[in-house]
Scaffold this motif. Structure first.
Motif, PDB file in Angstrom:
ATOM      1  N   THR A 144     -18.886 -68.967-105.531  1.00 48.40           N
ATOM      2  CA  THR A 144     -17.818 -69.903-105.903  1.00 48.40           C
ATOM      3  C   THR A 144     -17.814 -71.106-104.963  1.00 48.40           C
ATOM      4  O   THR A 144     -16.947 -71.962-105.071  1.00 48.40           O
ATOM      5  CB  THR A 144     -16.432 -69.234-105.844  1.00 48.40           C
ATOM      6  N   SER A 202     -16.379 -74.318-109.898  1.00 48.69           N
ATOM      7  CA  SER A 202     -15.552 -73.117-109.736  1.00 48.69           C
ATOM      8  C   SER A 202     -14.159 -73.522-109.314  1.00 48.69           C
ATOM      9  O   SER A 202     -13.994 -74.433-108.512  1.00 48.69           O
ATOM     10  CB  SER A 202     -16.093 -72.206-108.633  1.00 48.69           C
ATOM     11  N   ASN A 245     -22.302 -77.228-111.609  1.00 46.76           N
ATOM     12  CA  ASN A 245     -21.616 -75.948-111.399  1.00 46.76           C
ATOM     13  C   ASN A 245     -20.205 -76.247-110.900  1.00 46.76           C
ATOM     14  O   ASN A 245     -20.027 -77.021-109.960  1.00 46.76           O
ATOM     15  CB  ASN A 245     -22.341 -75.099-110.359  1.00 46.76           C
ATOM     16  N   THR A 253     -10.381 -66.813-111.246  1.00 49.03           N
ATOM     17  CA  THR A 253     -11.492 -67.708-110.980  1.00 49.03           C
ATOM     18  C   THR A 253     -12.026 -68.240-112.299  1.00 49.03           C
ATOM     19  O   THR A 253     -12.252 -67.463-113.235  1.00 49.03           O
ATOM     20  CB  THR A 253     -12.618 -66.971-110.229  1.00 49.03           C
ATOM     21  N   SER A 296     -15.188 -70.337-113.800  1.00 48.04           N
ATOM     22  CA  SER A 296     -16.511 -70.838-113.438  1.00 48.04           C
ATOM     23  C   SER A 296     -17.150 -71.499-114.638  1.00 48.04           C
ATOM     24  O   SER A 296     -16.992 -71.043-115.765  1.00 48.04           O
ATOM     25  CB  SER A 296     -17.435 -69.699-112.991  1.00 48.04           C
ATOM     26  N   THR A 347     -24.846 -70.594-110.369  1.00 51.71           N
ATOM     27  CA  THR A 347     -24.591 -69.323-111.027  1.00 51.71           C
ATOM     28  C   THR A 347     -25.810 -68.920-111.848  1.00 51.71           C
ATOM     29  O   THR A 347     -26.254 -69.671-112.712  1.00 51.71           O
ATOM     30  CB  THR A 347     -23.371 -69.445-111.950  1.00 51.71           C
TER      31      THR A 347
END
Lengths: 212, 719
Positions: free
Chosen positions: B146, B599, B597, B616, B618, B152
């Motif tokens: 994160t 988060s 990416n 969370t 993502s 990821t």
């Protein structure tokens, strides 16, 4: 004959150590009064410095270290900036630990150590809660194992237990019982040390409201 | 009477000649500002005073002869001067104190690294974060994913840092290397870090530009520190949907130890929650951990950590273009042990020494054949530190890594064996100096003795400059190298190492519980491994002519202040990477890299119900993949990856915690890649199959019980 030897060697010795002691006690008393009277962090600088001077001159005495730690603890508590508080608390712990090097099983030093740890916990309860709660509890536990009648150790342990009982939604009876005992002890506790700590009664009475 | 007079006279003269000297003056700092509250005194006496609002002091002393005057104030160097107190009545001294560098306030090198040692309130990560990040399920790599700089790669669950593959990130425990840190998992199922977050107190996660102490990693180093000391006897029992764990911690004079055993079996979980995989035998493992800490004298500390795990599973994996699935049976045995000792040698000299051993033995049997694989590594390291003052640290060390790899293939046509033994020695030296509270510089070099080009010199440099009261700029630069992958190294041991150069610029500002951090970087890959495959895909011609780059921008924002009892952070990573390596026909973005990416991690503590809730979110943009039905190479992009995970920890009693976490609550079907059949079908098409998780969601629930003397403790910090 025996008495003569005693009076020749021991009595002058006692007398001498007493006069040195008087000077020590006098200097300490003056600074201790200043610590208790201080209303702001700046007012604590004077006595903290005095304890440092006395401590350096008296490497065998625990009291200057104890009060230096107490002064720093109060300075940290009065400081508004959370980032700053740790600096005072860490110095306070250093002073208390220096005292414990001299006086190992000392109820007052263990109590004060626990108090500092408790305040360190408060700086960041979420991150430090667990670790410091255990450390503080341990210090109070140690203090009470040495002397289970000490009013300050009883009061601080009571407030710790009250906090966790309240958080868990448990009965606070045990903690309040301990608080009442501490208040009784503040009036009855006796010690031969003229420099023994006196603080805490007002704090304990302040907590009484929670236990009504 | 005369005698009395004499005595009186004597006392009077004595006091004028010897006693009552007044010492006075003003205490200032280097630029002349008054220092208020400085301690001014005669050494060994109570005589002294504090400076007032104007920095002035005055006191009288009865001391005679030579005596030491001391002026001290926190944050400044102590001033000492010998005074002759004879025959003088007033001594005037103006004292200038020199500021000491306050290492707590001073600038710290932050380029490339996230530190969480747990104590410093200025740190932007806390060791507790691993446990409380939703979606991570208490996995170290999961939580680090994160943070900005990571990509990821959901079907693997490993750390992929800044365009590097997972092999380019190394893990160290108490300064010692750990090999194969990821637990075995079925193809397409994310793995977990073998080491439980529970064993560690602090960590430093570096996404580039790390210290010369670390070698053989092209992209990233994760340094974990085991817990220092447990203070009380306690026992923990964890009942989880995937197994049971028991922990016992004991403490003795200057030492402590923790033992942990665990048994995990996913059979019941798979029975309840349907899986896409056809499991013959769900993953089952048994594990033992032990850690010991012992203090020696006042400054010596010995730490030891052991870990052993046995895992087995069997699954029928559907293969594109094949009528019957491939039966995969995997058994893995892993052992790790680590010993480290540190102590002060003398004065400003100290040292640290360590020994670590990792061993991973794998047996993989499939309907197509089977293979045994053994990977072993020894790591020995010694480091000396020299701290002449509190602003300088010189660190020098030497390390040896012995690596043995063997592989045995069993096939109907006959068995074949591969393997190698490799000895690597490296020396490193580094100087870190605070030039003032505002400027810190770390410079070092690492010399690796690796065949065939040794010594291989790798310079490292980091610089940090304070900007205002709370901000700072950091720069980092360095050369890094890494052995080529085992499966290629076994074919050619003479090629040497792959190389990368890092260039990083970082800006960070921290103010009252809020942190903003941004970093731009450029990573230049040189000498990447490249080969030309034969018709079976076996490398025939190999060299280090591959090249590549990764560059990008990372942004991080954490705020635990604005909203009452809410702590959140936001990470964004932009990555532009291409490489021409392995059997790639051209330079392109590899399939593990995604351009964007994002988060968002939230943690909310509800004191009234003693519950922490976390979530969370993502996002990762699509990843390239190669579709053999189309022209070109890496010619397609997967859909984006999205996940919303939640977790909850509730303190039932002071010693019992209930913890639950659920990943991907929306059930989105994330496609990570496609697998294609190796040969085309009748119509000339390669049949494809999306790589997805065996189940869209993962549910974890557990009850964590702690037994201690008065049951006031719980596992909260470990979850």
């Amino acid at each position: 004959m025996k008495n003569l030897i005693l009076s020749l060697f021991v009595i002058p010795g006692l007398y001498a150590s007493d006069s040195v002691n008087n000077e020590y006690v006098e200097a300490m008393r003056k600074a201790i009064t200043e610590v208790y009277m201080a209303q702001n962090p700046a007012a604590l600088n004077g006595p903290i410095n005095a304890f440092e001077r006395i401590g350096k001159a008296e490497p065998e005495k625990w009291e200057p270290r104890y009060y230096k730690g107490y002064g720093l603890l109060m300075q940290g508590i009065m400081n508004e900036q959370p980032e700053e508080k740790d600096k005072y608390f860490d110095r306070a712990l250093e002073a208390v630990d220096a005292g414990r090097e001299i006086s190992k099983d000392n109820v007052e030093l263990w109590t004060l150590k626990g108090f500092v740890l408790m305040m360190k916990l408060n700086v960041d309860p979420q991150a430090r809660g667990q670790e410091y709660a255990v450390l503080a509890m341990q210090a109070f536990g140690k203090a009470l194992a040495i002397d289970d009648q000490n009013p300050r150790a009883l009061y601080l342990m009571a407030s710790m237990q009250y906090g966790s009982a309240q958080f868990m939604g448990n009965d606070t009876g045990e903690a309040c019982g301990m608080l009442h005992k501490s208040i009784k002890q503040f009036d009855q506790y006796e010690t031969e040390n003229p420099l023994a700590p006196q603080w805490g009664k007002a704090f304990a009475e302040g907590m009484l409201g929670a236990c009504q | 009477m005369k005698a009395l007079l004499n005595i009186t006279f004597f006392i009077l003269t004595a006091s004028t000649i010897y006693g009552q000297v007044i010492v006075k003056g003003v205490v200032t700092d280097e630029v002349g500002n008054a220092i208020i509250g400085a301690n001014v005194y005669i050494a060994g006496t109570y005589e002294g005073t504090n400076t007032g609002l104007d920095g002035a002091f005055s006191f009288t002393t009865n001391k005679t002869d030579k005596n030491m005057l001391i002026v001290s104030f926190i944050g400044y160097k102590e001033y000492r001067e010998e005074l002759s107190l004879d025959k003088r009545s007033v001594i005037a001294r103006n004292v200038q104190l020199v500021e000491e560098i306050n290492t707590l306030e001073a600038v710290v090198i932050t380029a490339g690294s996230f530190d969480a040692t747990g104590e410093n309130t200025r740190e932007i990560l806390k060791s507790l974060d691993v446990a409380t990040t939703a979606g991570a399920t208490a996995d170290i790599a999961g939580a680090l994913n994160t943070l900005p700089g990571t990509q990821t790669v959901g079907e693997q669950g490993r750390l992929f840092v800044r365009g590097g593959d997972s092999r380019e990130s190394l893990t160290y425990i108490d300064g010692m290397k750990a090999l194969n840190v990821y637990a075995p998992s079925a193809p397409g199922s994310p793995t977990r870090t073998r080491f439980s977050a529970f064993m560690f107190k602090g960590m430093s996660f570096s996404t580039g530009g790390y210290s010369a102490e670390y070698g053989n990693a092209l992209s990233s180093v994760l340094a974990l520190n085991t817990k220092d000391e447990s203070v009380v006897k306690r026992a923990d029992l964890s009942l989880m949907t995937l197994g049971v764990e028991g922990v016992y911690s004991g403490a003795w004079d200057k030492g402590s130890g923790t033992g942990k055993v665990g048994y995990y079996n996913l059979t019941p979980y798979f029975a309840v929650i349907s899986q896409q995989n056809d499991w013959v035998k769900a993953p089952e493992s048994i594990e033992a951990n032990a850690s010991l800490r012992q203090q020696y004298g006042k400054t010596g500390l010995w730490k030891s950590y052991m870990h052993a795990n046995h895992t087995a599973f069997q699954v029928n994996q559907a293969m594109p273009g094949e009528a019957s699935p491939l039966n995969i049976h995997r058994v893995n045995d892993y052992q790790y042990f680590n010993n480290s000792f540190k102590n002060v040698l003398k004065g400003s000299w100290s040292y640290r020494a360590g020994l670590a051993y990792s061993r991973s033995v794998d047996r993989l049997s499939t309907s197509a054949g089977s293979v045994d694989e053994g990977d072993e590594e020894w790591h020995v390291k010694g480091v000396f530190y020299y701290n002449p003052d509190n602003r300088t640290e010189v660190k020098s060390g030497v390390e040896y890594v012995g690596h043995a790899f063997r592989q045995k293939y069993y096939a109907a046509t006959g068995d074949s064996t591969f393997g190698f033994v490799q000895n690597n020695v490296a020396v490193f030296s580094e100087v870190e100096r605070l030039f003032s509270e505002n400027v810190a510089l770390r410079t070092g070099v690492r010399a690796a003795y690796v065949q065939p080009d040794y010594p291989e010199l790798q310079p490292r440099l980091s610089l940090a400059i304070k900007q205002g009261k709370n901000g700072q700029f950091s720069l980092a630069f360095g050369a890094f190298s890494q052995d080529i992958e085992n499966r290629y190294f076994k074919l050619n041991e003479e090629l040497g190492r792959e190389k990368a150069w890092h260039y990083i610029v970082n800006y960070q500002v921290t103010r009252q519980g809020r942190t903003f951090r941004t970093e731009v970087y450029h990573k230049d890959y040189r000498k990447l491994f490249r080969y030309i495959p034969d018709m079976f895909g076996t490398p025939v011609s190999m060299d280090l002519s591959g090249r590549g780059h990764a560059r990008g921008l990372d942004v991080f924002w954490r705020d635990s202040k604005t909203f009452e009892s809410l702590d959140y952070w936001f990470s964004y990573s932009f990555l532009d990477t291409e490489r021409d390596y392995l059997d790639y026909p051209l330079a392109t973005t590899p399939s593990f890299a995604s351009k964007h990416n994002i988060s968002l991690v939230l943690k909310h503590f509800v004191t009234s119900i003693r519950t922490q809730i976390g979530s969370t979110i993502s996002y990762a943009s699509g990843r390239p993949y190669h579709d053999p039905n189309k022209d070109g190479f890496m010619n397609n992009l997967t859909p984006y990856y999205g996940d919303l995970s939640v977790n909850l920890s509730h303190l039932i009693r002071s010693n019992i915690i209930f913890h639950m976490s659920l990943t991907n609550i929306t059930g989105r079907k994330n496609i990570f890649n496609y697998r294609y059949s190796p040969t085309p079908d009748d119509q000339g098409r390669y049949e494809g199959q999306p790589v997805v998780l065996p189940a869209p969601r993962f549910l974890f629930a557990g009850l964590f019980i702690t037994f201690s003397k008065d049951n006031t403790m719980n596992q909260m910090p470990d979850l």
